[in-house]
Design a protein around this motif. Structure first.
Motif, PDB file in Angstrom:
ATOM      1  N   ALA A   9       0.924  -1.172   0.022  1.00 39.46           N
ATOM      2  CA  ALA A   9       0.174   0.075   0.117  1.00 39.46           C
ATOM      3  C   ALA A   9       0.914   1.201  -0.014  1.00 39.46           C
ATOM      4  N   TYR A  10       2.069   1.127   0.701  1.00 38.52           N
ATOM      5  CA  TYR A  10       2.845   2.175   0.853  1.00 38.52           C
ATOM      6  C   TYR A  10       3.474   2.503  -0.560  1.00 38.52           C
ATOM      7  N   THR A  11       4.127   1.365  -1.061  1.00 37.13           N
ATOM      8  CA  THR A  11       4.818   1.714  -2.279  1.00 37.13           C
ATOM      9  C   THR A  11       3.993   2.027  -3.439  1.00 37.13           C
ATOM     10  N   ILE A  12       2.764   1.493  -3.579  1.00 38.62           N
ATOM     11  CA  ILE A  12       1.937   1.803  -4.738  1.00 38.62           C
ATOM     12  C   ILE A  12       1.328   3.201  -4.569  1.00 38.62           C
ATOM     13  N   THR A  13       1.012   3.597  -3.642  1.00 30.71           N
ATOM     14  CA  THR A  13       0.479   5.145  -3.299  1.00 30.71           C
ATOM     15  C   THR A  13       1.543   5.985  -3.500  1.00 30.71           C
TER      16      THR A  13
END
Length: 490
Positions: free
Chosen positions: A49-53
């Motif tokens: 979630a952190y990387t994609i966002t």
């Protein structure tokens, strides 16, 4: 100039927090899974979630930085990052933690997407090299120091402190930014291209998801293929949109600037090779050698230590001499470092590994800080944030792709060596079970896993040797060092 260097303190703190937040969390994931009784696939989304966002928002974050007072904008990002970190620590289940991690990435994009642009404003041409060296130090150090910090916090306090620690750092960074950052008025005023933003978000989101989940799902799995099938038409549509839009989210004409494109290519290939080769070392240190996560971090500290010395020097020299020379020597050291790592074995000691990693650190420093300097010197000041966002986006994608490639190389090799191999790497839990089997009189699985992993490790390092050589060829053939020196006035 002294005030400019003081202003770098809060900038460096913000960047370090954002970059550290990936590697520091890896160590805490088992404890989080245990507390929430969560499945491994659910826990992985705390990272995803952190990387994609972050990837989706970086270009927009850089563009907004050009349109606002960048000092206020940066402080707002710091506040959001600190607040969302607190919410992550207070999460009550995996779902809430994933949501708060996505919110944290909003703040992270505001910070990371403007660091280089702020350095451009703080330092005039010809004086930025050493500052870009600081950026390179923080980028390289976050990977190596994360396990040390995360391991200590998780072992001695709890996984919540992996997030809590960001709160006082954010408060300190905002306070220092208020005191030391000079006013940085908006460079441009223009509407946001929301159509382009939607196209880019879908394209980058699908591409990143396919890269980071491809190995779990299988590269020919329908879900993985669907991600790539969705991603490329949307990214192509975004590129076409930006060519015709009067106020583009990303001015694709930036890629017509030779040093901008060459610098990004050289950097992204370096990040790809770095991620492909180094993500696997903790498995060697913790699984094969039996070290704790914290101890494994100390074994990797040679990279940031060496980089801390080389990067500022290389950055400063890139303002005084043709950066092509430094950026050509860097990949050579990186190749040597990978070659040395391809010789490690069960009995490799700390002081044997240290100089091998030092060689990598030298290579990273000689290429990374001059490349950042060349890239940002080549673009118009009013588009520095946009360029910063593009650089961070491409490098983040390269790192994600590097981990995926490294995982494929090592697991495919282990499949050749172990009949019925099930994609299991030698993490501490797996090795603990295999050691228990050995004590009970069945040492064959432990021997097979250990021997096959060491051989696969050598195969991985030898396989990615060509990546820094590609960077070298690109720099030698296409970088215009003379153009950079003209721009910085040397």
């Amino acid at each position: 100039m002294r005030s400019s260097w003081l202003a770098l303190i809060p900038i460096g703190l913000g960047l370090f927090m954002v970059l550290l937040d990936v590697s520091v969390l890896n160590v805490a994931l088992p404890s989080i899974a245990d507390d929430f009784n969560a499945k491994a696939s659910d826990v992985q989304w705390i990272l995803n979630a952190y990387t994609i966002t972050m990837v989706v928002l970086l270009v927009l974050a850089g563009k907004l930085g050009d349109m606002m007072r960048r000092d206020y904008y940066y402080m707002a990002g710091m506040v959001l990052f600190g607040l969302s970190s607190y919410l992550c620590a207070e999460a009550w289940n995996v779902g809430s933690l994933i949501a708060f991690r996505a919110l944290q990435a909003f703040g992270g994009a505001m910070l990371s997407g403007n660091v280089l642009a702020i350095m451009v404003e703080l330092f005039p041409p010809g004086k930025r090299g050493a500052a870009m060296g600081l950026n390179a130090i923080l980028t390289a150090s976050a990977f190596s120091l994360g396990p040390i910090i995360g391991g200590w916090l998780t072992t001695n306090l709890s996984w919540h402190w992996v997030f809590y620690i960001n709160v006082p750092v954010s408060v300190a960074a905002v306070s220092m930014a208020w005191l030391f950052l000079p006013p940085m008025p908006a460079k441009t005023k223009e509407p946001i291209d929301f159509i382009g933003l939607i196209l880019l978000s879908i394209g980058l989101g699908a591409l990143t998801l396919g890269i980071i989940k491809g190995q779990d799902w299988g590269w020919w799995n329908q879900k993985t293929l669907a991600c790539f099938i969705v991603a490329f038409p949307y990214l192509l549509a975004f590129a076409i949109r930006e060519l015709t839009c009067p106020y583009p989210l990303l001015d694709v004409s930036l890629f017509k600037i030779r040093n901008f494109t060459v610098g990004i290519m050289a950097l992204s290939i370096l990040f790809l090779g770095l991620a492909a080769s180094l993500f696997i070392l903790p498995f060697f240190l913790q699984g094969i050698k039996g070290l704790t996560a914290e101890e494994a971090g100390y074994w990797l500290v040679a990279i940031p230590l060496t980089n801390a010395f080389v990067s500022p020097l290389a950055g400063r020299l890139s303002d005084k001499m043709n950066p092509k020379y430094l950026m050509s020597i860097g990949p050579i050291f990186f190749v040597l470092g990978l070659y040395f790592l391809s010789t490690i074995d069960y009995d490799t000691g700390y002081w044997e590994l240290f100089p091998k990693l030092m060689t990598l650190g030298i290579g990273i420093g000689l290429l990374m800080s001059p490349a950042f300097n060349v890239i940002m010197a080549s673009v118009p000041p009013q588009k520095a944030g946009m360029a910063n966002g593009a650089v961070r986006t491409i490098n983040t994608l390269a790192q994600a792709l590097g981990v995926a490639i490294g995982g494929v190389l090592i697991t495919e090799k282990m499949k050749d060596l172990i009949p019925g191999y099930g994609n299991q790497l030698p993490d501490p839990g797996t090795m603990g079970m295999l050691k228990l089997l050995a004590v009970m009189g069945n040492p064959a699985p432990l021997v097979a896993m250990s021997d096959s992993f060491i051989e696969s490790l050598h195969y991985l390092f030898n396989s990615v040797l060509w990546l820094p050589l590609v960077s070298l060829v690109i720099v030698v053939l296409f970088l215009s060092g003379e153009e950079h020196l003209r721009r910085v006035g040397s």
